[in-house]
Scaffold this motif. Structure first.
Motif, PDB file in Angstrom:
ATOM      1  N   ARG A  85       0.829  -1.207   0.000  1.00 29.34           N
ATOM      2  CA  ARG A  85       0.000   0.000   0.000  1.00 29.34           C
ATOM      3  C   ARG A  85       0.858   1.249   0.000  1.00 29.34           C
ATOM      4  NH1 ARG A  85      -2.658  -2.998   4.202  1.00 29.34           N
ATOM      5  NH2 ARG A  85      -1.557  -1.601   5.616  1.00 29.34           N
ATOM      6  N   LYS A  86       1.991   1.194   0.697  1.00 29.56           N
ATOM      7  CA  LYS A  86       2.938   2.311   0.738  1.00 29.56           C
ATOM      8  C   LYS A  86       4.321   1.775   0.394  1.00 29.56           C
ATOM      9  CE  LYS A  86       0.245   4.886   4.055  1.00 29.56           C
ATOM     10  NZ  LYS A  86       0.217   5.609   5.319  1.00 29.56           N
ATOM     11  N   VAL A  87       5.002   2.484  -0.500  1.00 29.74           N
ATOM     12  CA  VAL A  87       6.329   2.055  -0.935  1.00 29.74           C
ATOM     13  C   VAL A  87       7.292   3.236  -0.861  1.00 29.74           C
ATOM     14  CG1 VAL A  87       5.475   0.217  -2.433  1.00 29.74           C
ATOM     15  CG2 VAL A  87       5.788   2.502  -3.364  1.00 29.74           C
ATOM     16  N   SER A 138       8.694   8.443  -1.844  1.00 27.06           N
ATOM     17  CA  SER A 138       7.671   7.615  -1.211  1.00 27.06           C
ATOM     18  C   SER A 138       6.335   7.849  -1.909  1.00 27.06           C
ATOM     19  CB  SER A 138       7.556   7.903   0.292  1.00 27.06           C
ATOM     20  OG  SER A 138       7.099   9.212   0.514  1.00 27.06           O
ATOM     21  N   ASN A 139       5.516   6.807  -1.912  1.00 26.12           N
ATOM     22  CA  ASN A 139       4.221   6.873  -2.579  1.00 26.12           C
ATOM     23  C   ASN A 139       3.253   5.917  -1.890  1.00 26.12           C
ATOM     24  OD1 ASN A 139       2.283   7.575  -4.504  1.00 26.12           O
ATOM     25  ND2 ASN A 139       2.914   5.980  -5.918  1.00 26.12           N
ATOM     26  N   SER A 140       1.994   6.304  -1.861  1.00 27.85           N
ATOM     27  CA  SER A 140       0.964   5.401  -1.343  1.00 27.85           C
ATOM     28  C   SER A 140       0.080   4.978  -2.511  1.00 27.85           C
ATOM     29  CB  SER A 140       0.130   6.081  -0.261  1.00 27.85           C
ATOM     30  OG  SER A 140      -0.576   7.163  -0.804  1.00 27.85           O
ATOM     31  N   HIS A 141      -0.187   3.697  -2.583  1.00 18.96           N
ATOM     32  CA  HIS A 141      -1.017   3.160  -3.652  1.00 18.96           C
ATOM     33  C   HIS A 141      -2.457   2.939  -3.188  1.00 18.96           C
ATOM     34  CE1 HIS A 141       2.259   2.585  -6.479  1.00 18.96           C
ATOM     35  NE2 HIS A 141       2.993   2.144  -5.474  1.00 18.96           N
ATOM     36  N   SER A 159      -4.070   7.278   0.175  1.00 21.66           N
ATOM     37  CA  SER A 159      -3.979   8.004   1.453  1.00 21.66           C
ATOM     38  C   SER A 159      -2.952   9.126   1.435  1.00 21.66           C
ATOM     39  CB  SER A 159      -3.637   7.022   2.586  1.00 21.66           C
ATOM     40  OG  SER A 159      -2.340   6.477   2.386  1.00 21.66           O
ATOM     41  N   GLY A 160      -2.186   9.289   0.353  1.00 14.72           N
ATOM     42  CA  GLY A 160      -1.191  10.347   0.307  1.00 14.72           C
ATOM     43  C   GLY A 160      -0.656  10.561  -1.094  1.00 14.72           C
ATOM     44  N   ALA A 161       0.156  11.602  -1.223  1.00 10.42           N
ATOM     45  CA  ALA A 161       0.735  11.969  -2.509  1.00 10.42           C
ATOM     46  C   ALA A 161       2.168  11.444  -2.610  1.00 10.42           C
ATOM     47  CB  ALA A 161       0.736  13.483  -2.656  1.00 10.42           C
ATOM     48  N   ILE A 162       2.746  11.545  -3.816  1.00  6.76           N
ATOM     49  CA  ILE A 162       4.156  11.220  -4.003  1.00  6.76           C
ATOM     50  C   ILE A 162       4.986  12.271  -3.273  1.00  6.76           C
ATOM     51  CG2 ILE A 162       6.007  11.079  -5.716  1.00  6.76           C
ATOM     52  CD1 ILE A 162       3.903  10.140  -7.721  1.00  6.76           C
TER      53      ILE A 162
END
Length: 52
Positions: free
Chosen positions: A4-6, A30-33, A36-39
């Motif tokens: 989900r988050k990488v 960082s990114n959330s797939h 829940s958030g932006a790059i």
């Protein structure tokens, strides 16, 4: 987090001398797939390690 988050750490090729100290810069992405958030991208002199 099950993908989900990488995040990704990239070592930049140049070192810098600032105030007599050698700095080896890194870029952290960082990114959330899960929506829940932006790059996010940050530059840091610290090698980031995420405990497992």
């Amino acid at each position: 987090m099950g993908g989900r988050k990488v995040w990704l750490l990239a070592h930049l090729p140049h070192e810098y001398i600032i105030a007599g100290e050698k700095i080896s810069p890194y870029l952290v992405f960082s990114n959330s797939h899960d929506g829940s958030g932006a790059i996010k991208v940050a530059i840091t002199p610290i090698r980031v390690v995420i405990p497992t």
